[in-house]
Design a protein around this motif. Structure first.
Motif, short mmCIF file in Angstrom:
data_model
loop_
_atom_site.label_atom_id
_atom_site.label_comp_id
_atom_site.label_asym_id
_atom_site.label_seq_id
_atom_site.Cartn_x
_atom_site.Cartn_y
_atom_site.Cartn_z
N VAL A 276 14.62 9.48 2.57
CA VAL A 276 13.88 8.98 1.41
C VAL A 276 14.31 9.83 0.22
CG1 VAL A 276 11.93 8.06 2.69
CG2 VAL A 276 11.88 10.44 1.95
N HIS A 277 14.26 9.28 -0.98
CA HIS A 277 14.80 9.98 -2.14
C HIS A 277 13.77 10.16 -3.26
CE1 HIS A 277 18.81 9.78 -0.38
NE2 HIS A 277 18.60 8.51 -0.12
N LYS A 278 13.24 9.06 -3.76
CA LYS A 278 12.31 9.15 -4.89
C LYS A 278 10.88 8.98 -4.39
CE LYS A 278 11.19 7.28 -9.46
NZ LYS A 278 11.53 6.28 -10.49
N VAL A 279 10.09 10.05 -4.47
CA VAL A 279 8.69 10.02 -4.08
C VAL A 279 7.86 10.30 -5.33
CG1 VAL A 279 6.91 11.04 -2.61
CG2 VAL A 279 9.25 10.80 -1.75
N ALA A 280 6.91 9.41 -5.63
CA ALA A 280 6.13 9.54 -6.86
C ALA A 280 4.68 9.18 -6.61
CB ALA A 280 6.71 8.63 -7.95
N MET A 281 3.78 9.93 -7.22
CA MET A 281 2.35 9.62 -7.19
C MET A 281 2.00 8.77 -8.41
SD MET A 281 0.83 10.81 -4.49
CE MET A 281 -0.87 10.55 -5.04
N MET A 282 1.24 7.70 -8.15
CA MET A 282 0.73 6.85 -9.22
C MET A 282 -0.74 6.59 -8.93
SD MET A 282 3.91 4.18 -9.66
CE MET A 282 5.60 4.80 -9.86
N GLY A 283 -1.63 7.32 -9.58
CA GLY A 283 -3.04 7.24 -9.23
C GLY A 283 -3.24 7.68 -7.79
N PRO A 284 -3.94 6.89 -6.97
CA PRO A 284 -4.14 7.29 -5.58
C PRO A 284 -2.97 6.95 -4.67
CG PRO A 284 -5.26 5.23 -5.99
CD PRO A 284 -4.69 5.66 -7.32
N TRP A 285 -1.94 6.30 -5.21
CA TRP A 285 -0.84 5.81 -4.38
C TRP A 285 0.29 6.84 -4.25
CZ3 TRP A 285 -1.10 1.20 -1.82
CH2 TRP A 285 -2.05 0.28 -2.24
N ILE A 286 0.69 7.10 -3.01
CA ILE A 286 1.95 7.81 -2.73
C ILE A 286 3.03 6.73 -2.62
CG2 ILE A 286 3.18 9.38 -1.20
CD1 ILE A 286 0.44 10.13 0.01
N ASN A 287 4.08 6.85 -3.41
CA ASN A 287 5.12 5.82 -3.44
C ASN A 287 6.48 6.38 -3.09
OD1 ASN A 287 3.58 3.46 -4.90
ND2 ASN A 287 3.13 5.30 -6.09
N VAL A 288 7.21 5.67 -2.25
CA VAL A 288 8.64 5.88 -2.08
C VAL A 288 9.32 4.72 -2.78
CG1 VAL A 288 10.56 6.06 -0.45
CG2 VAL A 288 8.34 7.08 0.12
N LEU A 289 10.18 5.01 -3.75
CA LEU A 289 10.79 4.00 -4.60
C LEU A 289 12.30 4.11 -4.51
CD1 LEU A 289 8.40 4.52 -7.66
CD2 LEU A 289 8.20 2.79 -5.87
N ASP A 290 12.85 3.68 -3.38
CA ASP A 290 14.28 3.78 -3.12
C ASP A 290 14.92 2.40 -3.09
OD1 ASP A 290 13.99 6.50 -2.86
OD2 ASP A 290 14.12 6.51 -0.67
N PRO A 291 16.21 2.30 -3.41
CA PRO A 291 16.90 1.02 -3.22
C PRO A 291 16.82 0.61 -1.75
CG PRO A 291 18.25 2.55 -4.50
CD PRO A 291 17.10 3.34 -3.97
N GLY A 292 16.29 -0.56 -1.49
CA GLY A 292 16.22 -1.05 -0.12
C GLY A 292 14.99 -0.64 0.64
N PHE A 293 14.21 0.32 0.14
CA PHE A 293 12.98 0.73 0.83
C PHE A 293 11.94 1.19 -0.17
CE2 PHE A 293 10.56 4.28 3.01
CZ PHE A 293 9.67 3.42 3.66
N ASN A 294 10.78 0.53 -0.13
CA ASN A 294 9.62 0.95 -0.91
C ASN A 294 8.44 1.13 0.03
OD1 ASN A 294 9.77 -0.63 -4.23
ND2 ASN A 294 11.23 0.66 -3.18
N LEU A 295 7.66 2.19 -0.23
CA LEU A 295 6.43 2.45 0.51
C LEU A 295 5.33 2.73 -0.50
CD1 LEU A 295 5.36 3.04 3.51
CD2 LEU A 295 5.51 5.45 2.84
N HIS A 296 4.15 2.15 -0.29
CA HIS A 296 3.01 2.38 -1.16
C HIS A 296 1.81 2.70 -0.26
CE1 HIS A 296 5.62 0.52 -4.13
NE2 HIS A 296 5.71 -0.54 -3.34
N LEU A 297 1.36 3.95 -0.31
CA LEU A 297 0.35 4.45 0.62
C LEU A 297 -0.84 4.99 -0.16
CD1 LEU A 297 1.24 6.75 3.66
CD2 LEU A 297 -0.94 6.87 2.50
#
Length: 364
Positions: A276-297
């Protein structure tokens, strides 16, 4: 009845236009399931009522999933109440196994799925006109209660003609609006702790030889997953801070540790394998924002986090497991590995470092 479907379509159109609200949130605001919202868009209606159209599909799920590959690259989306997993790839090497072919697999390439077809009840081919004029096409599948199990979204590089051919092949003869729903599936109630043979349970855990045998262990002792972790030998299960997921993902990105992320619901488990490469917090969400893979937790939904260790023929396999306040699994994370391979040292050291008072590194 038709008037109520018209009202649902108009309410959907208004929420999409005014607030750019998501389908799931619009359905919730209307006190219906997401499947019911889509089903209101089946059949003929005036174009001005809604930008969305849905066509009902026949319940031939195994054959339908096996026919996705010609569409080429698509985006697979699986979610639960607290986590969304999005992965781009091709649906290659799909199969269905077991009695009545109720367990499905998609194993080749980036799309990695474990499918439990006994929970699948409704499917739709969906086309929605977006604000920029583009048409977003998708295949969406729901359980008996109308809760989303899995969605497949076309990408610009997807084969549109192959999509239409697939829809025509699996189109249901029933194209009237509306959806009959039933109660959602629930996990069986867990037994009282003092009725569990804890010694036998711990002995069987210590004797595991494959991570896939863990489900059978829980079933034999009629345990929920969180109950099993509470009753486990402490060398195999340790509670962690609920902030552990954010720390683990951030450090995995910084240190280049390849991981596996499992997210699911009763009808589907979807897996990412790799860095995983780009990990960012947006409010309560932990996000992985990579080409081909996104996770919103949703970090605020994590009620408990556990470091779990399972013996296998390849040595210990360790994971971070996240649960909500009802004990439902939100997500599980492992080090990337294949059967026959020992667990990665960098993964184990990263995971073990989340334990309070842990040494800087542990032997692997």
């Amino acid at each position: 009845m038709n008037a109520s479907f018209t009202a649902l379509r108009q309410a959907f159109a208004s929420a999409r236009h005014e607030r750019k609200a998501r389908h799931r949130d619009i359905a919730s605001a209307l006190s219906i399931s997401e499947g019911e919202l889509l089903a209101a868009h089946v059949g003929a209606f005036d174009d001005g009522e809604s930008p969305l159209r849905a066509r009902r599909l026949r319940a031939e799920w195994q054959d339908l999933i096996a026919a996705i590959e010609p569409l080429g690259p698509v985006m697979a989306l699986t979610r639960n109440e607290s986590c969304v997993h999005e992965k781009v790839g091709v649906y290659a090497d799909a199969s269905a196994q077991g009695p009545q072919r109720l367990v499905g697999l998609v194993l080749a390439g980036a799309i990695d799925l474990r499918i439990f077809y006994s929970h699948w009840r409704h499917g739709f081919a969906v086309a929605e006109a977006l604000s920029d004029g583009a048409i977003q096409r998708s295949l969406q599948f729901f359980d008996a209660a109308g809760h989303a199990i899995h969605k497949i979204f076309l990408k610009p590089e997807s084969d549109q003609a192959a999509y239409e051919a697939l829809v025509e092949r699996f189109l249901s003869a029933e194209q009237q609006p509306g959806l009959e729903t039933a109660d959602a599936w629930r996990e069986p109630a867990e037994p009282a702790d003092d009725t569990v043979d804890v010694a036998a349970f711990r002995s069987e855990w210590a004797s595991l030889r494959d991570t896939h045998d863990f489900f059978g262990l829980l079933k034999r002792h009629q345990l929920s997953r969180t109950q099993a972790l509470r009753l486990a030998d402490p060398r195999f299960a340790q509670p962690l801070a609920t902030s552990s997921a954010q720390e683990l993902l951030s450090r995995a990105a910084q240190e280049g540790v390849s991981i596996m992320v499992f997210v699911g619901n009763p009808g589907m488990i979807q897996i990412h394998s790799g860095p995983v490469h780009k990990v960012a917090m947006m409010g309560p969400w932990i996000n992985v924002l990579d080409p081909g893979f996104n996770l919103h937790l949703r970090e605020d939904h994590i009620a408990s986090a556990w470091l779990v260790r399972k013996p296998t023929v390849d040595g210990l396999v360790c994971s971070l497991e996240l649960f909500d306040a009802q004990g439902r699994t939100i997500a599980m994370m492992f080090g990337e590995r294949k059967p026959g391979q020992a667990e990665r040292c960098d993964w184990r050291n990263l995971l073990e470092s989340l334990v309070e008072g842990a040494p800087e590194a542990v032997p692997c």
